[in-house]
Design a protein around this motif. Structure first.
Motif: not given
Length: 151
Positions: A124, A126, A128, A137, A141, A145-148
């Motif tokens: 997991k 993160n 940027e 993406v 997800e 995890g996340s992606i900015q």
């Protein structure tokens, strides 16, 4: 039709054999004139124009390299996972351009980061980034995890 073509006078003329005596018309100097660089064997003066500026130097250069072009670093998810496995990247950190430049994973001249979705990711994380593919993406997800995406 075919008979007419075959009945014409000889189409293929025989090659002139130079240097075969005075009566041939191409004897003695073999049509090369007398003395000088071009009369010698093994001489090729390609693109030499007698001291005049050659054509390839007279013509302007083509193409364009933009000063403002931005170099985009591309990183696949499988590559990120391999760096996490090798302990080069800490999975809990925010992965961005500055971190990757500091760890010498991407080129220092890169201004943008694009994440592509090739391979699998287990951790997991993160991220940027400036750009990301749809598959990247989705995969991030799916594992939580996340992606900015920076504008």
């Amino acid at each position: 039709m075919i008979t007419q073509l075959n009945n014409r006078e000889k189409i293929n003329k025989s090659k002139i054999r130079v240097g075969r005596g005075i009566g041939s018309g191409k004897g003695k100097t073999s049509g090369r004139g007398v003395k000088g660089q071009k009369s010698r064997s093994g001489v090729a003066i390609k693109s030499f124009e007698g001291g005049q500026m050659p054509l390839y130097r007279r013509l302007p250069k083509r193409g364009f390299n933009s000063i403002s072009s931005e170099t985009v670093a591309i990183l696949n998810l499988e590559k990120i996972q391999s760096y996490i496995d090798k302990k080069r990247i800490n999975g809990s950190d925010l992965i961005n351009v500055d971190l990757l430049k500091k760890l010498k994973i991407i080129n220092k001249n890169s201004t943008k980061l694009k994440i592509l979705g090739q391979g699998e990711i287990k951790d997991k994380i993160n991220i940027e980034a400036n750009l990301a593919s749809k598959s990247a993406v989705e995969k991030l997800e799916k594992i939580g995890g996340s992606i900015q995406l920076k504008k």
